[in-house]
Design an enzyme around this catalytic site. Structure first.
Site, PDB file in Angstrom:
ATOM      1  N   ASP A  11      -5.480  -1.402   4.953  1.00 29.74           N
ATOM      2  CA  ASP A  11      -4.251  -2.171   5.187  1.00 29.74           C
ATOM      3  C   ASP A  11      -3.764  -1.897   6.605  1.00 29.74           C
ATOM      4  O   ASP A  11      -4.216  -0.950   7.253  1.00 29.74           O
ATOM      5  CB  ASP A  11      -3.174  -1.748   4.171  1.00 29.74           C
ATOM      6  CG  ASP A  11      -1.851  -2.484   4.365  1.00 29.74           C
ATOM      7  OD1 ASP A  11      -1.878  -3.696   4.666  1.00 29.74           O
ATOM      8  OD2 ASP A  11      -0.787  -1.852   4.237  1.00 29.74           O
ATOM      9  N   SER A  12      -2.803  -2.693   7.049  1.00 25.77           N
ATOM     10  CA  SER A  12      -2.203  -2.472   8.367  1.00 25.77           C
ATOM     11  C   SER A  12      -1.456  -1.138   8.418  1.00 25.77           C
ATOM     12  O   SER A  12      -1.252  -0.595   9.495  1.00 25.77           O
ATOM     13  CB  SER A  12      -1.221  -3.595   8.672  1.00 25.77           C
ATOM     14  OG  SER A  12      -0.160  -3.564   7.742  1.00 25.77           O
ATOM     15  N   TYR A  43       1.155  -6.479  11.015  1.00 24.24           N
ATOM     16  CA  TYR A  43       0.202  -7.558  11.307  1.00 24.24           C
ATOM     17  C   TYR A  43       0.832  -8.937  11.068  1.00 24.24           C
ATOM     18  O   TYR A  43       0.367  -9.936  11.597  1.00 24.24           O
ATOM     19  CB  TYR A  43      -1.047  -7.439  10.418  1.00 24.24           C
ATOM     20  CG  TYR A  43      -2.035  -6.364  10.800  1.00 24.24           C
ATOM     21  CD1 TYR A  43      -1.743  -5.409  11.769  1.00 24.24           C
ATOM     22  CD2 TYR A  43      -3.288  -6.309  10.184  1.00 24.24           C
ATOM     23  CE1 TYR A  43      -2.683  -4.424  12.104  1.00 24.24           C
ATOM     24  CE2 TYR A  43      -4.227  -5.352  10.524  1.00 24.24           C
ATOM     25  CZ  TYR A  43      -3.917  -4.404  11.472  1.00 24.24           C
ATOM     26  OH  TYR A  43      -4.846  -3.446  11.801  1.00 24.24           O
ATOM     27  N   GLY A  44       1.867  -8.974  10.232  1.00 21.18           N
ATOM     28  CA  GLY A  44       2.479 -10.256   9.839  1.00 21.18           C
ATOM     29  C   GLY A  44       2.826 -11.179  10.996  1.00 21.18           C
ATOM     30  O   GLY A  44       2.607 -12.390  10.914  1.00 21.18           O
ATOM     31  N   CYS A  74      -4.465  -5.754   1.702  1.00 15.48           N
ATOM     32  CA  CYS A  74      -3.575  -6.436   2.643  1.00 15.48           C
ATOM     33  C   CYS A  74      -3.723  -7.940   2.434  1.00 15.48           C
ATOM     34  O   CYS A  74      -4.825  -8.487   2.561  1.00 15.48           O
ATOM     35  CB  CYS A  74      -3.979  -6.056   4.066  1.00 15.48           C
ATOM     36  SG  CYS A  74      -3.051  -6.922   5.342  1.00 15.48           S
ATOM     37  N   ASN A  75      -2.613  -8.578   2.088  1.00 11.21           N
ATOM     38  CA  ASN A  75      -2.637 -10.032   1.880  1.00 11.21           C
ATOM     39  C   ASN A  75      -2.854 -10.769   3.201  1.00 11.21           C
ATOM     40  O   ASN A  75      -3.490 -11.814   3.237  1.00 11.21           O
ATOM     41  CB  ASN A  75      -1.299 -10.495   1.283  1.00 11.21           C
ATOM     42  CG  ASN A  75      -1.069  -9.925  -0.095  1.00 11.21           C
ATOM     43  OD1 ASN A  75      -1.360 -10.561  -1.088  1.00 11.21           O
ATOM     44  ND2 ASN A  75      -0.561  -8.706  -0.182  1.00 11.21           N
ATOM     45  N   CYS A 184       2.880  -9.025  -0.478  1.00 15.09           N
ATOM     46  CA  CYS A 184       2.564  -8.090   0.609  1.00 15.09           C
ATOM     47  C   CYS A 184       2.497  -6.728  -0.061  1.00 15.09           C
ATOM     48  O   CYS A 184       3.378  -6.392  -0.864  1.00 15.09           O
ATOM     49  CB  CYS A 184       3.650  -8.111   1.672  1.00 15.09           C
ATOM     50  SG  CYS A 184       3.529  -6.749   2.874  1.00 15.09           S
ATOM     51  N   THR A 185       1.465  -5.961   0.248  1.00 13.39           N
ATOM     52  CA  THR A 185       1.250  -4.716  -0.494  1.00 13.39           C
ATOM     53  C   THR A 185       2.318  -3.650  -0.214  1.00 13.39           C
ATOM     54  O   THR A 185       2.400  -2.660  -0.930  1.00 13.39           O
ATOM     55  CB  THR A 185      -0.145  -4.145  -0.202  1.00 13.39           C
ATOM     56  OG1 THR A 185      -0.325  -4.038   1.222  1.00 13.39           O
ATOM     57  CG2 THR A 185      -1.216  -5.048  -0.780  1.00 13.39           C
ATOM     58  N   HIS A 186       3.121  -3.874   0.827  1.00  6.97           N
ATOM     59  CA  HIS A 186       4.230  -2.941   1.061  1.00  6.97           C
ATOM     60  C   HIS A 186       5.357  -3.131   0.034  1.00  6.97           C
ATOM     61  O   HIS A 186       6.138  -2.213  -0.202  1.00  6.97           O
ATOM     62  CB  HIS A 186       4.838  -3.166   2.457  1.00  6.97           C
ATOM     63  CG  HIS A 186       4.042  -2.569   3.577  1.00  6.97           C
ATOM     64  ND1 HIS A 186       2.896  -3.138   4.060  1.00  6.97           N
ATOM     65  CD2 HIS A 186       4.245  -1.436   4.310  1.00  6.97           C
ATOM     66  CE1 HIS A 186       2.420  -2.396   5.056  1.00  6.97           C
ATOM     67  NE2 HIS A 186       3.218  -1.355   5.230  1.00  6.97           N
TER      68      HIS A 186
HETATM   69  N1  DGL Z   1       0.683  -4.964   3.786  1.00  3.65           N
HETATM   70  C1  DGL Z   1       0.234  -6.138   4.423  1.00  3.65           C
HETATM   71  C2  DGL Z   1       0.105  -7.325   3.505  1.00  3.65           C
HETATM   72  O1  DGL Z   1      -0.134  -7.144   2.333  1.00  3.65           O
HETATM   73  C3  DGL Z   1       0.710  -6.521   5.803  1.00  3.65           C
HETATM   74  C4  DGL Z   1       1.904  -5.927   6.401  1.00  3.65           C
HETATM   75  C5  DGL Z   1       2.055  -6.171   7.882  1.00  3.65           C
HETATM   76  O2  DGL Z   1       1.451  -5.419   8.634  1.00  3.65           O
HETATM   77  O3  DGL Z   1       2.747  -7.120   8.292  1.00  3.65           O
HETATM   78  O4  DGL Z   1       0.200  -8.444   3.930  1.00  3.65           O
END
Ligand code: DGL
Length: 269
Positions: A11-12, A43-44, A74-75, A184-186
């Site tokens: 993931d990011s 990354y978004g 990471c989506n 988003c996995t966060h």
């Molecule tokens: N956790 C990531 C996701 O599922 C991306 C978060 C990010 O870096 O913006 O999309």
């Protein structure tokens, strides 16, 4: 492919730990190699070419580590990169699940909310899947650009996060959504706060569950499940902020004082 080889999860940042947690819960004997790119997250807001390039670096690193499988946790990288990565690795890949089918099954009027990063919403990751499954599904996807930065700077349960949650969740007022996909996995990290700001009865869906179901079936098919039933080894690699990373590993996975390896992903072009 060796069944004792690790499973790469990436993931990011620390969000993908919510996927690693689900993997460890279902298959506690598997060895996990987790990689987070704290240095370049979020990354978004990034351009697709950059997201795709970074994904390639994770996958090259996993090749050097001889993983038996890699799971996109990471989506954002799944939505822009997964299809481009298919066929380019010696090990199988499991993308992050959209969880649209699960959400639809729990939503009698097929009205589903999604929260995700800007890049994931822009790619129509969930909306396109819904159109494939059933054209009557209505998707309301809302980008929540502040969440990842807030979570990675320690705002996981305070007023700053409450304010952001209230702000984003008001987008769903009057939409009659029946379920909300945490795209988003966060976001599962802040699930309790999110549920305070949506109507009672709306079901929160964590796509980690269907992602790991898929990973299990891919491993069964390839005969690569680790026969060990417990004691899986965990290795963590982060590109910066080892103390923060260790804190997040503790919060999400309940592991005390995890050892954090440093990784320079840019070397893996
Ligand atoms: N956790 C990531 C996701 O599922 C991306 C978060 C990010 O870096 O913006 O999309």
């Amino acid at each position: 492919m060796q069944s004792h080889a690790p499973i790469g999860v990436f993931d990011s940042g620390s969000g993908g730990l919510t996927v690693a947690r689900q993997l460890h819960k279902i298959l506690p004997g598997e060895n996990i190699l987790y990689v987070g790119d704290m240095k370049r997250m979020p990354y978004g807001p990034r351009e697709p070419q950059e997201i795709i390039k970074f994904m390639g670096q994770f996958l090259n690193f996993f090749t050097t580590k001889k993983v038996k499988l890699a799971i996109f946790a990471c989506n954002t990288m799944t939505s822009w990169g997964y299809e481009k990565a298919i066929g380019n690795t010696v090990y199988p890949l499991v993308p992050m699940s959209t969880a649209v089918a699960e959400a639809a099954a729990l939503s009698p009027h097929k009205t589903i909310g999604v929260i995700a990063t800007e890049a994931t919403v822009k790619k129509r990751f969930h909306a396109d899947m819904a159109a494939k499954i059933d054209k009557d599904i209505r998707i309301y996807a809302v980008a929540c650009p502040q969440f990842v930065t807030l979570i990675e700077s320690g705002h996981i349960n305070d007023l700053v996060l409450e304010k952001a949650a209230a702000y984003y969740m008001q987008n769903f007022t009057g939409k009659n959504i029946e379920s909300l996909i945490l795209g988003c996995t966060h976001y599962p990290i802040i699930k309790d706060i999110l549920s305070k700001h949506i109507e009672v009865g709306i079901k929160l869906i964590d796509p980690a569950v269907s992602t790991i179901e898929k990973a299990v079936s891919v491993m069964q098919k390839n005969n690569m499940l680790n026969p060990a039933k417990t004691g899986g080894r965990m290795e963590f690699f982060f590109s910066s902020e080892p103390d923060h990373a260790a804190h997040m590993v503790k919060i999400v996975m309940g592991i005390d004082n995890p050892f954090i390896n440093n990784i320079d992903l840019e070397r893996f072009n």
